[in-house]
Write an enzyme that holds these catalytic residues in place. Structure first.
Site, PDB file in Angstrom:
ATOM      1  N   GLY A  51      21.120  76.531 114.722  1.00  0.00           N
ATOM      2  CA  GLY A  51      21.446  77.695 115.532  1.00  0.00           C
ATOM      3  C   GLY A  51      20.203  78.478 115.883  1.00  0.00           C
ATOM      4  CB  CYS A  78      17.886  73.488 111.850  1.00  0.00           C
ATOM      5  SG  CYS A  78      16.526  74.420 112.588  1.00  0.00           S
ATOM      6  CE1 TYR A  79      20.872  81.458 111.026  1.00  0.00           C
ATOM      7  CE2 TYR A  79      22.949  80.356 110.568  1.00  0.00           C
ATOM      8  CZ  TYR A  79      22.202  81.510 110.641  1.00  0.00           C
ATOM      9  OH  TYR A  79      22.780  82.726 110.325  1.00  0.00           O
ATOM     10  CG  HIS A 165      17.630  69.474 115.023  1.00  0.00           C
ATOM     11  ND1 HIS A 165      18.827  70.158 115.057  1.00  0.00           N
ATOM     12  CD2 HIS A 165      16.652  70.418 115.022  1.00  0.00           C
ATOM     13  CE1 HIS A 165      18.583  71.456 115.100  1.00  0.00           C
ATOM     14  NE2 HIS A 165      17.272  71.647 115.071  1.00  0.00           N
ATOM     15  CD  GLU A 167      21.243  67.503 115.366  1.00  0.00           C
ATOM     16  OE1 GLU A 167      21.159  68.680 115.739  1.00  0.00           O
ATOM     17  OE2 GLU A 167      20.833  67.111 114.250  1.00  0.00           O
ATOM     18  CG  ASP A 223      37.017  63.143 132.174  1.00  0.00           C
ATOM     19  OD1 ASP A 223      36.634  62.107 131.605  1.00  0.00           O
ATOM     20  OD2 ASP A 223      36.247  64.063 132.511  1.00  0.00           O
ATOM     21  CE  LYS A 365      33.099  61.715 131.766  1.00  0.00           C
ATOM     22  NZ  LYS A 365      34.172  62.030 132.736  1.00  0.00           N
TER      23      LYS A 365
END
Length: 509
Positions: A51, A78-79, A165, A167, A223, A365
């Site tokens: 964050g 992180c945060y 990070h 991710e 979608d 997606k």
């Protein structure tokens, strides 16, 4: 399942995406989620996202520290690491040297979350604060040249923290680190599949809707098409699909949708010509957020009118996805910053006469495409490139007019024809044209011209959270430019967008 606590990172959806790639279900919730609710969710593990705030600042987001007493493994990123350290008696301080970008990671022992990870690895840093003192029971497990505590753990309580990070793709071994947390620490099972999702969602939709009728805005995109087939399997004749021609569609789009869904699926389909209504409200509007809001509100107004014609209709179905939500506002009210509002979520009036059904709102997606394949949709429909709800209105920079729409449609047809002919359509996430509010001088037939500039945009991506500009062959770009300038009256210059996301977005507006 894994609970992800949203502390405001623009990449919390990427954390979710990486967890899903391991076939483990995850759910994002705000930091103020009550402890009792967390117990009810009964997650196998908790991930605390990054964050933009500093933990020592007044008003910084905090979760209930009781999560550390639930006996559940926790991973702070992180945060999230800073919150963990602060809540458990450690100290977070401003970093002497901020760290943004690649960093060389030195792992002390390849075990726990670092099992199977090279001791000299790379990671992606983005922080201005660091751990000054670790809580009791923690030990440092990795460092970088600029950060003493790049990773830490309390193995007895199964608490882990990463300053970097894992991710993002810029941390090459991040996926494996997350996998270690999911399977070695949390003991999760690989049960998140589209077959299971389809089964569960169909059952949940039947229970939610009951005997009521549902109307769905069918655009023909991936979608809404997947949502339509899923809902049709769930409630059959209770579903009525409504196709709204909003006047800002691509060439031939309206005709194609009617052909596919009336002929192939024999769904109830109402066709509404509302282009004049949309364009009248867009007259003189140049601000992109106003365009989105106007189109969103008008879209719902049209649906309200159609709903009154369908006796017993109480639900409006939409193909809202996870990225739509995160870019419009923080998911579930979390503290993430607004990037731009989306058609499905940003233009809804406060008082809407239909309740929402959003069967795809927890999917990315590529997961929607997998679901479409599971449901038996044709390949052409599954692999159709994304098209925004506000349509060509946000691909015309400035005011939207019939004349400018006509020019853009012709250019768009040419670009997509050549992309398909080159065999690149399936390899690109999106490829489209943008009409700029700028004119330039040109020469045609020995005469001076002063016409529009058109931009080409083509990107590659896995999930639209990040994207890179596509390295299209120069010969292809040259052919597209030549065709557009020669075949479309009103354009005398073509440029190619070489911006990536971030810092840019995929769409220009």
């Amino acid at each position: 399942m894994i609970l992800i606590v949203d502390f405001g990172s623009q990449y919390n959806q990427l954390i979710a995406r990486r967890v899903r790639e391991h076939h483990v279900y995850c759910q994002i919730e705000p930091p103020d989620l009550p402890l009792e609710k967390i117990r009810d969710l009964n997650p196998e593990g908790i991930i605390l996202s990054g964050g933009p705030a500093s933990i020592y600042e007044p008003g910084s987001p905090k979760a209930d520290p009781g999560i550390f007493g639930l006996g559940i493994p926790v991973l702070g990123i992180c945060y999230g690491l800073h919150f963990m350290a602060d809540a458990l008696g450690g100290e977070v301080i401003p970093a002497k040297k901020r760290e943004y970008g690649f960093a060389e990671l030195q792992i002390r022992k390849p075990e726990g979350i670092f099992k199977g990870i090279h001791q000299d690895s790379r990671c992606w840093m983005s922080h201005g604060d660091s751990i000054g003192k670790l809580p009791k029971g923690f030990r440092i497990t990795a460092t970088t040249p600029s950060t003493r505590v790049a990773a830490a753990e309390d193995p007895k309580r199964h608490f882990y923290g990463l300053q970097f990070h894992p991710e993002v793709v810029h941390t090459p071994e991040g996926r494996r680190m997350l996998g270690n947390f999911l399977f070695d620490v949390c003991r999760c099972k690989r049960s998140w599949t589209m077959k299971n999702f389809a089964r569960d969602t169909i059952a949940e939709t039947r229970e939610e809707v009951g005997e009521k009728k549902v109307i769905l805005g069918l655009s023909g995109g991936v979608d809404s098409s997947v949502a339509a087939v899923l809902l049709h399997q769930a409630i059959g004749e209770q579903l009525t699909c409504v196709f709204v021609d909003n006047g800002v569609l691509r060439h031939g789009e309206a005709e194609k949708v009617q052909e596919v869904f009336r002929s192939n699926y024999r769904m109830k389909l109402r066709f509404v010509r509302a282009g004049r209504e949309f364009l009248k409200k867009l007259k003189g509007v140049e601000d992109p957020e106003r365009k989105r809001k106007i189109i969103g509100r008008t879209f719902i107004e049209v649906f309200d009118r159609e709903a009154r014609k369908i006796k017993g209709a109480e639900f409006l179905a939409q193909g809202t996805l996870y990225p739509d939500l995160i870019e419009s506002r923080s998911v579930f009210g979390g503290p993430s910053a607004v990037i731009k509002s989306h058609h499905n979520v940003g233009g809804l009036p406060k008082r809407m006469k239909l309740r929402l059904v959003e069967p795809l709102k927890h999917l990315f997606k590529d997961e929607v495409r997998l679901l479409g394949k599971e449901l038996g949709l044709p390949e052409e429909m599954i692999w159709r490139q994304p098209f925004p709800g506000p349509g060509l209105a946000i691909r015309i920079i400035g005011e939207v007019t019939e004349r400018r729409l006509s020019v853009l449609r012709k250019c768009d047809v040419i670009f997509l024809e050549e992309i398909r002919a080159a065999g690149l359509y399936r390899k690109l996430w999106q490829s489209f044209t943008v009409l700029l509010p700028v004119k330039s001088v040109g020469i045609m037939g020995d005469q001076r011209t002063y016409e529009n500039i058109l931009a080409l945009r083509a990107v590659t991506s896995d999930d639209a959270m990040t994207a890179d500009w596509a390295r299209l062959p120069h010969d292809l770009l040259g052919k597209v430019s030549n065709r557009i300038i020669n075949e479309v009256r009103g354009v005398n210059r073509v440029v190619y967008d070489i911006s990536s996301k971030p810092p840019s977005t995929i769409e220009w507006e």
